[in-house]
Design an enzyme around this catalytic site. Sequence first.
Site, mmCIF file in Angstrom:
data_model
loop_
_atom_site.group_PDB
_atom_site.id
_atom_site.type_symbol
_atom_site.label_atom_id
_atom_site.label_comp_id
_atom_site.label_asym_id
_atom_site.label_seq_id
_atom_site.Cartn_x
_atom_site.Cartn_y
_atom_site.Cartn_z
ATOM 1 N N ARG A 193 0.840 -1.205 0.000
ATOM 2 C CA ARG A 193 0.000 0.000 0.000
ATOM 3 C C ARG A 193 0.874 1.253 0.000
ATOM 4 O O ARG A 193 0.559 2.228 -0.693
ATOM 5 C CB ARG A 193 -0.931 0.006 1.203
ATOM 6 N N CYS A 249 -1.152 6.371 9.002
ATOM 7 C CA CYS A 249 -1.508 5.101 8.353
ATOM 8 C C CYS A 249 -2.580 5.413 7.322
ATOM 9 O O CYS A 249 -2.496 6.423 6.643
ATOM 10 C CB CYS A 249 -1.972 4.075 9.392
#
Length: 293
Positions: A193, A249
Amino acid sequence: MDATVSKRWLLARLYEPEQTIVDCRFTLGKPQAGRESYEQEHIPGAVYLDLELDLSGPVGEHGGRHPLPDPQVLAARLSKLGIGNDSRIVAYDDESGMNAARLWWLLRYLGHEQVFILEGGFSAWKAEKFPVTDHQPVRVPSSFVPQLQSQMVAGVDKVRQVSEQTVDAEAGKGETASHPALPLLIDSRANDRYRGQNETLDKKAGHIPGALNYFWKDTQNADGSFKSAEQLAEHFAGLDKDREIIVYCGSGVTACPNVLALEKAGFKKVRLYAGSWSDWISYSENPVATGEE
């Protein structure tokens, strides 16, 4: 005292009146699953707090997928559950500590230090044949008065500034090239990611330019407990403990165990970018980087 406690430590103190146990189980994409699991069985005396209904605020144009809750709203919810400023809180989940760490961080953001995370979570507790119940406790309301620790948060403007300065420093431009005190940006998501190769939750793939990748699950042992302070110091050995670190995050949840791990490893200047990646990409002018830094 460490931010985490063992199962046997909690077992020995299970019914102490000054303690509140909080079940934070939650499954992304299945918003009812955590509460249903709690209602089926939980650690005796535990109350339930929902990641999206209690530990997050309403989703808007900016702020990310899990915005910080209003401090007064959260304080009122804590008070209703019998949690006061003198309470000791032990949080657990079944998601490797990420939701429990969110509560741990939020309580400290509200000025409350007596909060801990149960090592291994609910499944590990149950595997030890420790007691569980479906009884929901009746709680006497208390009074929780927040004392906001605003220095624990970094907003998008600060993150944008740090990102720009970091990119300039890496390119050898301007005064920042010789400025070792520049804050560090840490991306807590899985490496694919971070690189922009496997984004399934947010509309844009990649990372904030200049950010380094330290996957939050790498701070844990195979059983879901946090690694020791020595192991974590080795894990973060490439980082300067004198520099400020801003952790993010996808939505500000899985960054929290990384914040805990960094502090356990001895880092003192750790802040959370609460909106995280999902907030960053809500501003069309914010640049996106892919690949490795």
